[in-house]
Design an enzyme around this catalytic site. Structure first.
Site, PDB file in Angstrom:
ATOM      1  N   LYS A   1       0.857  -1.194   0.000  1.00 41.08           N
ATOM      2  CA  LYS A   1       0.000   0.000   0.000  1.00 41.08           C
ATOM      3  C   LYS A   1       0.885   1.232   0.000  1.00 41.08           C
ATOM      4  O   LYS A   1       1.039   1.905   1.027  1.00 41.08           O
ATOM      5  CB  LYS A   1      -0.933  -0.012   1.206  1.00 41.08           C
ATOM      6  CG  LYS A   1      -2.260  -0.706   0.930  1.00 41.08           C
ATOM      7  CD  LYS A   1      -3.229  -0.609   2.075  1.00 41.08           C
ATOM      8  CE  LYS A   1      -4.036   0.657   2.077  1.00 41.08           C
ATOM      9  NZ  LYS A   1      -5.072   0.745   1.048  1.00 41.08           N
TER      10      LYS A   1
HETATM   11  N1  PMP Z   1      -7.208  -3.133  -3.114  1.00 42.28           N
HETATM   12  C1  PMP Z   1      -6.707  -1.900  -2.993  1.00 42.28           C
HETATM   13  C2  PMP Z   1      -5.898  -1.325  -4.106  1.00 42.28           C
HETATM   14  C3  PMP Z   1      -6.947  -1.156  -1.819  1.00 42.28           C
HETATM   15  O1  PMP Z   1      -6.464   0.076  -1.678  1.00 42.28           O
HETATM   16  C4  PMP Z   1      -7.739  -1.719  -0.795  1.00 42.28           C
HETATM   17  C5  PMP Z   1      -8.042  -0.929   0.441  1.00 42.28           C
HETATM   18  N2  PMP Z   1      -7.038  -1.079   1.400  1.00 42.28           N
HETATM   19  C6  PMP Z   1      -8.217  -3.028  -0.961  1.00 42.28           C
HETATM   20  C7  PMP Z   1      -7.942  -3.698  -2.136  1.00 42.28           C
HETATM   21  C8  PMP Z   1      -8.974  -3.701   0.137  1.00 42.28           C
HETATM   22  O2  PMP Z   1      -8.058  -4.005   1.177  1.00 42.28           O
HETATM   23  P1  PMP Z   1      -8.525  -4.080   2.683  1.00 42.28           P
HETATM   24  O3  PMP Z   1      -9.642  -5.040   2.740  1.00 42.28           O
HETATM   25  O4  PMP Z   1      -7.331  -4.595   3.418  1.00 42.28           O
HETATM   26  O5  PMP Z   1      -8.919  -2.711   3.086  1.00 42.28           O
END
Ligand code: PMP
Length: 314
Positions: A157
């Site tokens: 991220k």
């Molecule tokens: N894909 C991306 C590119 C994201 O930014 C997110 C949000 N964090 C997700 C998927 C979903 O991840 P999570 O369930 O850990 O929030």
């Protein structure tokens, strides 16, 4: 979507008034998007007094992984980061649904190969509650392919990755849709701009596998558990074709901020009958029960911010 009512932000270990939380314009964090981050949700419970943070430990471990892959020269322990998150939420007296942004920036004024100095920042803003029926979206397949491991690590991220999602979202809106769905370079379904994706096809839930250019989503992992343990219909992790989304009975996005977001139309074709389906509703209900502390088996997914033991226990 979010209202900024935070009074304090924590920056580099200190609580500062929100408008004093600034980064240097020449820092790699600003110049190159050298910030790794987590978006974490807190949920008010039925008492109106307590706030539970959803899967805090998992988010903190993923932030450590992002710092590692992006070669930060220092990291933070789960305990150190837990303390900062809880301090910020308490300082802002947040007791209802909120979105917590925890970031690790590369500061200083060096160039793009800088690995430090590293600083953490954390803020928490209120987040309105929304009913599932208000969340349905129409999506289109983006002409922008999802970034892949040959160029940028998708499972990290890092702020710079989000330009891929941003371009797709702008295009989707210009074309009259609400959201974009990205394919891999090989043309297989990856995910949304800030969310992973499930479909239900011939009664079987499925989601793209973790090596298909997706973020290793904590909500996706939670929903895989919900399908297996709560709903008794195990989901498969597999490669998904674009046109399978046209044939699926149900499709939904999932993510910390998206929670469960029904996709009722893809590329102008209704998904099923174009209404929110029963499996999506069952996942939403179970997920809501878990995040609001109403599920006995999911108590270990929650960190209670105002309990005395909150920091010590985690
Ligand atoms: N894909 C991306 C590119 C994201 O930014 C997110 C949000 N964090 C997700 C998927 C979903 O991840 P999570 O369930 O850990 O929030």
């Amino acid at each position: 979507m979010f209202t900024t009512t935070a009074k304090f932000i924590s920056l580099d270990g200190k609580l500062v008034p929100e408008d004093e939380a600034r980064l240097h314009v020449l820092s790699p964090a600003v110049k190159y998007g050298l910030t790794v981050f987590e978006g974490i949700c807190g949920y008010g419970d039925h008492t109106g007094e307590n706030l539970n943070i959803f899967r805090l430990r998992e988010h903190l471990v993923r932030l450590q992984q992002s710092m590692h892959i992006m070669r930060y020269d220092r990291s933070y322990t789960v305990e150190e980061m837990t303390e900062q998150v809880i301090e910020v939420v308490r300082a802002n007296e947040v007791r209802d649904d909120c979105h917590i942004r925890l970031s690790a920036h590369i500061l200083g004024t060096a160039l793009m190969d800088a690995t430090g100095p590293v600083a953490l920042s954390c803020g928490a803003v209120n987040r309105p509650r929304r009913a599932l029926d208000d969340k349905a979206v129409r999506a289109s397949i983006s002409s922008w392919a999802r970034i892949d491991e040959k160029s940028m690590p998708p499972r990290v991220k890092v702020a710079a990755n989000y330009h891929n999602g941003r371009l797709g979202e702008i295009q989707a809106k210009a074309d009259g849709y609400d959201k974009a769905i990205f394919l891999t370079g090989a043309g297989k379904v990856a995910e949304g701009a800030g969310a992973c994706l499930f479909m239900v096809r011939d009664g079987i839930p499925a989601t793209p596998i973790a090596t298909e250019g997706i973020l290793e989503s904590i909500t996706r992992a939670s929903i895989l558990d919900i399908f297996a343990d709560d709903l008794g219909m195990p989901a498969t992790e597999r490669v998904i074709d674009r046109t399978e989304l046209y044939l699926a009975e149900e499709v939904f996005f999932c993510g910390s901020a998206y929670e469960v977001t029904p996709i009722v139309n893809v590329d102008g074709l209704d998904v099923g009958d174009g209404k929110i389906g029963p499996v999506t509703r069952a996942v939403w209900d179970t997920y809501q029960g878990a995040v609001r502390g109403e599920s006995a088996r999911r108590q270990d997914w929650l960190t209670a911010v105002y309990s005395q033991a909150a920091v010590a226990a985690k």
